[in-house]
Design an enzyme around this catalytic site. Structure first.
Site, PDB file in Angstrom:
ATOM      1  N   CYS A 102      10.014  -1.804   1.938  1.00 54.16           N
ATOM      2  CA  CYS A 102       9.837  -2.899   0.976  1.00 54.16           C
ATOM      3  C   CYS A 102      10.872  -3.999   1.204  1.00 54.16           C
ATOM      4  O   CYS A 102      12.082  -3.768   1.112  1.00 54.16           O
ATOM      5  CB  CYS A 102       9.944  -2.344  -0.445  1.00 54.16           C
ATOM      6  SG  CYS A 102      10.164  -3.600  -1.722  1.00 54.16           S
ATOM      7  N   CYS A 105      13.186  -4.665  -1.725  1.00 57.72           N
ATOM      8  CA  CYS A 105      14.246  -3.652  -1.816  1.00 57.72           C
ATOM      9  C   CYS A 105      15.350  -3.942  -0.799  1.00 57.72           C
ATOM     10  O   CYS A 105      16.543  -3.803  -1.098  1.00 57.72           O
ATOM     11  CB  CYS A 105      13.669  -2.258  -1.570  1.00 57.72           C
ATOM     12  SG  CYS A 105      12.329  -1.796  -2.686  1.00 57.72           S
ATOM     13  N   CYS A 444      -6.620  -9.212  -3.420  1.00 57.97           N
ATOM     14  CA  CYS A 444      -5.636  -8.413  -2.676  1.00 57.97           C
ATOM     15  C   CYS A 444      -5.636  -8.772  -1.192  1.00 57.97           C
ATOM     16  O   CYS A 444      -6.642  -8.622  -0.500  1.00 57.97           O
ATOM     17  CB  CYS A 444      -5.944  -6.933  -2.879  1.00 57.97           C
ATOM     18  SG  CYS A 444      -5.151  -5.829  -1.700  1.00 57.97           S
ATOM     19  N   CYS A 447      -6.467  -5.873   1.119  1.00 58.96           N
ATOM     20  CA  CYS A 447      -7.903  -5.560   1.082  1.00 58.96           C
ATOM     21  C   CYS A 447      -8.675  -6.523   1.981  1.00 58.96           C
ATOM     22  O   CYS A 447      -9.589  -6.119   2.710  1.00 58.96           O
ATOM     23  CB  CYS A 447      -8.428  -5.639  -0.348  1.00 58.96           C
ATOM     24  SG  CYS A 447      -7.585  -4.560  -1.532  1.00 58.96           S
TER      25      CYS A 447
END
Length: 563
Positions: A102, A105, A444, A447
């Protein structure tokens, strides 16, 4: 209906006599079939090592490499093995739930480590820690981690969300406020009267002493609750002012809410910080809460998760709100009653769409909260008695849930079947077929990136009668057997085992990897049907695509967009 036991016997016989396996298939067809890839295919296959073969979504890849190593000396690394013991031995703990891949993060890491270093002189009071949520998935699930990073602040083991800025300064400032004395002393009647006249909400504890164990519990409870001030007194005259019997056993506690009909709510639970904080959180809100962007956090983060919602247009609210409020009085502390202004474009429209409510008709809906997110609609007249009966049945699990669905498509002959809430049973839960279902969201990005690859998978497997490749818009359709864990979620439902939980696909999103996954878990063996070689050669001769292609481009990693 066909006997399920006979079907299972038949499937077992097929499995015993099947000689084909995934290793027997010529998977080069799936990897090297450049014949069906248009030259302008946005999902085109690339050679290994191609400079373009990277993920375009810098949300996950930007900033992975740090210019300098991060000194995390003062950050404790926790796991399921030591988490509970660590919380038990530290009264205040900030925990970051992170994922190694991430980018957010990774960006937070130096500030989080620096904050831990700045707070290290207070190590006897507070600790900063982190948990790899991709490794300790049970911990992440326990604390409802739905995105990265998620930062929680534990006080005596009770978690509270940290929603502040992700900088060293903001984290240090926020933690210091949590460590500061959160309760104020009242020693005179004049001080008490100022609170009664100047504050809409307040908590008052009457103690034998303004220091000691009971005072510590009140102080700890105050740190769990940001939106209300806590006070303590040992003065019997102050107790009288708040309608507390000065001769009654101490400690005692009362919640003041000036704007409500019932202005004082008395606490009779254990005098522990977590229990007091739960009492305050459950009782600080009014009987009926108007949903706005400002009130949404206090409503949806409340320990009372079950809600009764009233959707009504503004010019009808004066008719229905008094009815709704009267009914709510019987469920204080059990249910949250929420008013949603249906024609409010900022809040009402999106919330109504989320629950599948169409039109402007006044609607009463019960909602179980985020854990299983089931909805129930009140049928019949909106009256005090009907709402009360509906709420009682809701608490007793007597209602039938509602699941939203788009209309069943008139035509559904494509390689990838279109599934909606109303036809999932017929397409995906058909016991005679294996089924792969992608649950996606139109907005998304991952997606959208997956779509060409998923369509190719459907094209390659379209001739296998025992297998269904399907997709469902998870924002417009719901089903109790198809719950997304972020978007996209790919689930496999083996034939003859539809009563079991589906198997989640967690691999690289390529045609080959998804094919291998299906082959591994399919109840009914199948052989990949390769197209006629002469036709393939003709198409290749007409194609401008490269003939030396090694791997299909996809996200390559199982990233998901948050719900």
């Amino acid at each position: 209906m066909r006997s399920r036991s006979l079907l299972l016997v038949a499937l077992a016989t097929l499995l015993l006599h099947a000689s084909a396996s995934a290793s027997d298939d010529d998977l080069d067809y799936l990897i090297d079939n450049a014949d069906d890839i248009p030259a302008n295919d946005p999902d085109g296959w690339l050679q290994e090592g191609s400079p373009d073969d990277d993920d375009d979504d810098d949300l996950f890849h930007h900033g992975q490499a740090q210019d300098h190593p991060i000194d995390e000396t003062h950050v404790f690394l926790l796991s399921a093995a030591n988490f509970s013991d660590f919380l038990a031995s530290h009264r205040h703990v900030m925990v970051e739930f992170y994922a190694p891949w991430c980018a957010h993060c990774q960006a937070l890491a130096p500030d989080y480590a620096a904050a831990a270093a700045d707070l290290s002189p207070l190590a006897h009071q507070v600790a900063l820690a982190k948990v790899d949520a991709t490794e300790d998935t049970d911990l992440a699930q326990k604390y409802d981690v739905q995105g990265f990073p998620t930062i929680l602040f534990f006080i005596d083991g009770v978690p509270k969300d940290y929603n502040g800025a992700r900088t060293k300064e903001a984290i240090v400032s926020w933690v210091n406020k949590k460590l500061a004395p959160g309760v104020q002393n009242i020693t005179t009647v004049d001080e008490a009267e100022k609170i009664l006249t100047g504050e809409d909400k307040a908590i008052l504890a009457v103690l034998d002493s303004l220091s000691g164990a009971h005072s510590d519990e009140i102080a700890a409870a105050s740190r769990l609750e940001d939106a209300i001030n806590f006070y303590q007194t040992s003065n019997p005259d102050v107790a009288k002012l708040f309608h507390l019997d000065p001769a009654a056993k101490r400690p005692s506690l009362v919640l003041l809410k000036k704007q409500e009909e019932e202005k004082l709510t008395f606490y009779d639970g254990p005098f522990k910080a977590s229990a007091i904080a739960d009492f305050v959180s459950a009782n600080k809100l009014p009987l009926v809460n108007t949903l706005t962007q400002e009130t949404a956090p206090s409503i949806f983060d409340n320990p009372i998760k079950k809600q009764i919602l009233l959707f009504v247009v503004a010019n009808e609210s004066s008719k229905f709100l008094p009815i709704f409020k009267e009914a709510s009085k019987s469920f204080k502390g059990k249910l949250l009653f929420v008013f949603v202004e249906r024609d409010n474009e900022e809040v009402g429209e999106p919330v109504a769409n989320y629950f599948g409510i169409t039109g402007q008709e006044t609607t009463v809906l019960a909602y179980t909260g985020n854990e299983d997110a089931r909805n129930f609609f009140l049928d019949g007249e909106i009256s005090v008695e009907n709402i009360k009966r509906f709420a009682e049945d809701f608490l007793e699990e007597k209602l039938t849930p509602f699941y939203k669905s788009e209309p069943v498509p008139e035509s559904n002959e494509g390689d990838v079947k279109i599934v909606v809430g109303k036809n999932l049973d017929q397409i995906v839960l058909d016991e005679s077929k294996d089924a792969l279902l992608e649950i996606y969201a139109p907005w998304c990005g991952h997606c959208q990136e997956l779509e060409p690859t998923y369509n190719k998978l459907g094209k390659h497997l379209r001739g296998i009668d025992s297998l269904v490749i399907a997709k469902m818009d998870g924002t417009a359709n719901e089903h109790p057997r198809a719950k997304p864990d972020g978007f996209p979620t790919i689930l496999f439902y083996p034939a003859g085992k539809k009563s079991f939980e589906p198997i989640t696909f967690e691999g690289d999103r390529t045609v080959v990897e998804m094919y291998k996954f299906i082959k591994k878990h399919a109840s009914i063996p199948f052989k990949l049907k390769r197209p006629d070689s002469s036709a393939t050669k003709t198409e290749k001769d007409q194609s401008t695509a490269s003939t030396n292609l090694r791997g299909e481009r996809s996200s390559g990693t199982n990233f998901k967009d948050e719900l």
